[in-house]
Design a protein around this motif. Sequence first.
Motif, PDB file in Angstrom:
ATOM      1  N   ARG A 158       0.873  -1.171   0.000  1.00 57.88           N
ATOM      2  CA  ARG A 158       0.000   0.000   0.000  1.00 57.88           C
ATOM      3  C   ARG A 158       0.910   1.220   0.000  1.00 57.88           C
ATOM      4  NH1 ARG A 158      -0.597   4.482   3.832  1.00 57.88           N
ATOM      5  NH2 ARG A 158      -2.755   5.197   3.783  1.00 57.88           N
ATOM      6  N   LEU A 159       0.840   2.045  -1.045  1.00 58.94           N
ATOM      7  CA  LEU A 159       1.715   3.204  -1.195  1.00 58.94           C
ATOM      8  C   LEU A 159       1.052   4.422  -0.561  1.00 58.94           C
ATOM      9  CD1 LEU A 159       2.724   1.153  -3.357  1.00 58.94           C
ATOM     10  CD2 LEU A 159       3.449   3.120  -4.714  1.00 58.94           C
ATOM     11  N   ASP A 160       1.747   5.025   0.394  1.00 60.28           N
ATOM     12  CA  ASP A 160       1.199   6.098   1.208  1.00 60.28           C
ATOM     13  C   ASP A 160       1.183   7.432   0.459  1.00 60.28           C
ATOM     14  OD1 ASP A 160       0.445   7.155   3.948  1.00 60.28           O
ATOM     15  OD2 ASP A 160       2.270   8.317   3.589  1.00 60.28           O
ATOM     16  N   ALA A 161       0.070   8.149   0.557  1.00 65.49           N
ATOM     17  CA  ALA A 161      -0.060   9.552   0.131  1.00 65.49           C
ATOM     18  C   ALA A 161       0.663   9.840  -1.184  1.00 65.49           C
ATOM     19  CB  ALA A 161       0.455  10.473   1.232  1.00 65.49           C
ATOM     20  N   ASN A 190       3.761   4.169 -12.217  1.00 64.12           N
ATOM     21  CA  ASN A 190       3.604   3.275 -13.355  1.00 64.12           C
ATOM     22  C   ASN A 190       4.738   2.252 -13.386  1.00 64.12           C
ATOM     23  OD1 ASN A 190       4.179   2.549 -16.357  1.00 64.12           O
ATOM     24  ND2 ASN A 190       2.078   3.313 -16.383  1.00 64.12           N
ATOM     25  N   ASP A 191       5.958   2.711 -13.160  1.00 59.60           N
ATOM     26  CA  ASP A 191       7.110   1.810 -13.211  1.00 59.60           C
ATOM     27  C   ASP A 191       7.074   0.779 -12.084  1.00 59.60           C
ATOM     28  OD1 ASP A 191       8.155   2.839 -15.493  1.00 59.60           O
ATOM     29  OD2 ASP A 191       9.847   3.874 -14.565  1.00 59.60           O
ATOM     30  N   ILE A 192       6.661   1.190 -10.890  1.00 60.42           N
ATOM     31  CA  ILE A 192       6.577   0.248  -9.773  1.00 60.42           C
ATOM     32  C   ILE A 192       5.526  -0.817 -10.080  1.00 60.42           C
ATOM     33  CG2 ILE A 192       5.846   0.012  -7.366  1.00 60.42           C
ATOM     34  CD1 ILE A 192       7.196   2.711  -6.825  1.00 60.42           C
ATOM     35  N   SER A 193       4.390  -0.403 -10.614  1.00 59.73           N
ATOM     36  CA  SER A 193       3.343  -1.361 -10.957  1.00 59.73           C
ATOM     37  C   SER A 193       3.829  -2.363 -11.996  1.00 59.73           C
ATOM     38  CB  SER A 193       2.108  -0.609 -11.474  1.00 59.73           C
ATOM     39  OG  SER A 193       1.153  -1.507 -11.996  1.00 59.73           O
ATOM     40  N   ARG A 194       4.491  -1.884 -13.029  1.00 60.84           N
ATOM     41  CA  ARG A 194       4.963  -2.780 -14.083  1.00 60.84           C
ATOM     42  C   ARG A 194       6.013  -3.762 -13.548  1.00 60.84           C
ATOM     43  NH1 ARG A 194       3.400  -1.717 -19.168  1.00 60.84           N
ATOM     44  NH2 ARG A 194       2.286   0.256 -19.520  1.00 60.84           N
ATOM     45  N   ALA A 195       6.890  -3.277 -12.663  1.00 66.22           N
ATOM     46  CA  ALA A 195       7.906  -4.164 -12.082  1.00 66.22           C
ATOM     47  C   ALA A 195       7.263  -5.245 -11.225  1.00 66.22           C
ATOM     48  CB  ALA A 195       8.900  -3.343 -11.260  1.00 66.22           C
ATOM     49  N   ALA A 196       6.248  -4.865 -10.449  1.00 66.68           N
ATOM     50  CA  ALA A 196       5.542  -5.852  -9.629  1.00 66.68           C
ATOM     51  C   ALA A 196       4.789  -6.843 -10.502  1.00 66.68           C
ATOM     52  CB  ALA A 196       4.584  -5.140  -8.676  1.00 66.68           C
ATOM     53  N   HIS A 241      -0.087 -14.033  -7.064  1.00 64.73           N
ATOM     54  CA  HIS A 241      -0.998 -12.899  -7.018  1.00 64.73           C
ATOM     55  C   HIS A 241      -0.296 -11.785  -6.233  1.00 64.73           C
ATOM     56  CE1 HIS A 241      -4.522 -15.017  -8.564  1.00 64.73           C
ATOM     57  NE2 HIS A 241      -4.241 -16.028  -7.753  1.00 64.73           N
ATOM     58  N   ILE A 242      -0.028 -10.653  -6.878  1.00 64.92           N
ATOM     59  CA  ILE A 242       0.600  -9.513  -6.208  1.00 64.92           C
ATOM     60  C   ILE A 242      -0.325  -8.314  -6.366  1.00 64.92           C
ATOM     61  CG2 ILE A 242       2.512  -7.869  -6.298  1.00 64.92           C
ATOM     62  CD1 ILE A 242       4.366 -10.174  -6.961  1.00 64.92           C
ATOM     63  N   HIS A 243      -0.613  -7.662  -5.247  1.00 63.58           N
ATOM     64  CA  HIS A 243      -1.592  -6.578  -5.221  1.00 63.58           C
ATOM     65  C   HIS A 243      -0.947  -5.281  -4.744  1.00 63.58           C
ATOM     66  CE1 HIS A 243      -4.285  -9.909  -5.733  1.00 63.58           C
ATOM     67  NE2 HIS A 243      -4.022 -10.384  -4.523  1.00 63.58           N
ATOM     68  N   LEU A 244      -1.095  -4.222  -5.523  1.00 69.33           N
ATOM     69  CA  LEU A 244      -0.629  -2.899  -5.131  1.00 69.33           C
ATOM     70  C   LEU A 244      -1.830  -1.972  -4.994  1.00 69.33           C
ATOM     71  CD1 LEU A 244       2.462  -2.319  -7.490  1.00 69.33           C
ATOM     72  CD2 LEU A 244       2.394  -3.419  -5.241  1.00 69.33           C
ATOM     73  N   VAL A 245      -1.875  -1.223  -3.896  1.00 67.63           N
ATOM     74  CA  VAL A 245      -2.973  -0.280  -3.678  1.00 67.63           C
ATOM     75  C   VAL A 245      -2.410   1.071  -3.255  1.00 67.63           C
ATOM     76  CG1 VAL A 245      -4.548  -2.139  -3.052  1.00 67.63           C
ATOM     77  CG2 VAL A 245      -3.317  -0.921  -1.259  1.00 67.63           C
ATOM     78  N   GLY A 268      -6.299  -1.124  -6.123  1.00 68.30           N
ATOM     79  CA  GLY A 268      -7.329  -0.433  -5.376  1.00 68.30           C
ATOM     80  C   GLY A 268      -6.820   0.829  -4.722  1.00 68.30           C
ATOM     81  N   GLN A 269      -7.727   1.542  -4.080  1.00 65.69           N
ATOM     82  CA  GLN A 269      -7.390   2.770  -3.350  1.00 65.69           C
ATOM     83  C   GLN A 269      -8.192   2.854  -2.067  1.00 65.69           C
ATOM     84  OE1 GLN A 269      -7.188   6.624  -5.433  1.00 65.69           O
ATOM     85  NE2 GLN A 269      -8.358   7.517  -3.742  1.00 65.69           N
TER      86      GLN A 269
END
Length: 591
Positions: A252-255, A269-275, A285-289, A313-314
Amino acid sequence: MNERQFGPELTKDGTLFRLWAPAAKRVDLLLDKPHAMTRGDGGWFTAGISGAGAGTRYKFRIDDEVDVPDPASAFQPDDVFGPSEVIDHAAYPWRAKDWRGRPWQEAVVLETHVGTFTKEGTYRGMIDKLDHLVETGITALELMPLADFAGSRGWGYDGVLLYAPDSAYGRPEDLKALIDEAHRRGLMVMLDVVYNHFGPEGNYLGRYAPNFFTDAHTPWGSAIDYRVPEVRSFAIGNALHWLRDYRFDGLRLDAVNTIVEAGEVPILNDISRAAGKLAGETGRHIHLVLENSDNRVTLLDANEDPLRGKYRGQWNDDYHHVWHVMMTGEAQGYYGDYQTSPQRDLAKALASGFVYQGEVSEFWGGKRRGERSGKLPPTTFINFLQNHDQIGNRPFGDRLESIADPAAVEAALAVTLIAPMTPMLFMGEEWGSKVPFPFFCDFKGDLANAVRKGRRSEYEWAYAKYGDEVPDPLDKATFDSAVLDWEACNVEPGRTRLRLVRDLLAVRRREIAPRLADSSFGEAYATDDGFVTANWRMGDGKTLHLLANLSNRDLAISPGEIKGTLIWGNELKGTVPPSKIKAWAVSWRIG
């Protein structure tokens, strides 16, 4: 650029140490004695040391002036000012070897703070509570930030060594044991990370790598310059470090609205693509919010799998705020934006996710906030009634249970835990804990005094009214007051509240989760007296119906408002057909 360029690398006969220090003229590696490091292209210093293996402790000396830890330290056994320790991540004997995670549609999140979750305040102390989470219906344990921060206690949002889990809670192998045991029980584990600033104490980057920062500022410190390739690599590598070396199931990426960027492909965008690439390579299954006050819909898509630039998600602050206003009547700060009709705002959140989808927000400076969100999958929105911010950013850190009618809270839980959006609870909320969660930290000297002064300025009215009764964030007693009261879930009223939450989550697991894939928003309607209806199209083609009375008096209904087969609730009264819905009653139907 190789995202693993930062930090030490174990070799066949020792360790390769490296530091990006473009502003340094000389760097020495400090072991038992100084070792001059070789300067290479782009400001990188390296030194290969034979015989230096896992457990080696080291620091860097910059220009014979200051000794600093590794900014990519894997562990700081003596806090942020001590030496860094080389960790062999490949040596940990994982037990849940076949764990690949769970799909996002199954997520029921519990946000926790390691230091106050148990009396032990450690990673290993949390293991004994994992069975409770499973029995409750939690599927994802979320940890507040662990990146090493100054002192022995804090929320974690002032981390300065982003690769090192804080030693106040245990060693890296202890954190891995917690995650491993969670996976063995079918629990996902997520981590809160901060990429918008570094903490104020223990950060030396400005001395030897000023390129890390821009002239811009966030509310908490200098903005990080992600236009610089090395800085971008540092953040991407950090995200992958937690996902790969510790096997976290998501972040979960803060603020993120405070991340300052100009041009370039956004770091998000780059962090999402790397994950997403890691997920594809491993079958996980890897989830970023995100936490993002801007309500930017273009960053979100719960169905993108694996991730290719967007986020699962957010955290939906709008949803929290309308409930809080309805239950407490408070109007200070951001609650002022939800005063006209919180019931209708709730209907909007139920029908399309955000409340602010381009409307002007007075709290945010009279600017338009948000984008249209109704076409996103409902699971994109992480809905909650409490979290660390909403509790801890109150002068006394008082929970909703201390300021709202229990019947109203139970109605809000009945809506939140079954609705097709992703639900989140804050630790102890499942049994209605009243233990406060005030802000606390462990700074020293001038910084400690500055924190006290800042809190007094922010909550001047509370200090004027209550004086020394307002908790001092630097006092250890403030931290101690936040330790969870686990014994309360076995006695009344905690036992009854826990039974309610477990019943609701059992319905979610049985009736809702299997239908969430390909679900979509429908319509919602509310009146100012508290009558609410809503519906969603589920993935199997059926319609989920909500009927609720969010007021303290019975309301009249017509037979046409009752649709589908009851899956939870018993709200109706009167003759057949029923003519009234009881106060604070909630029912769910599928048809």
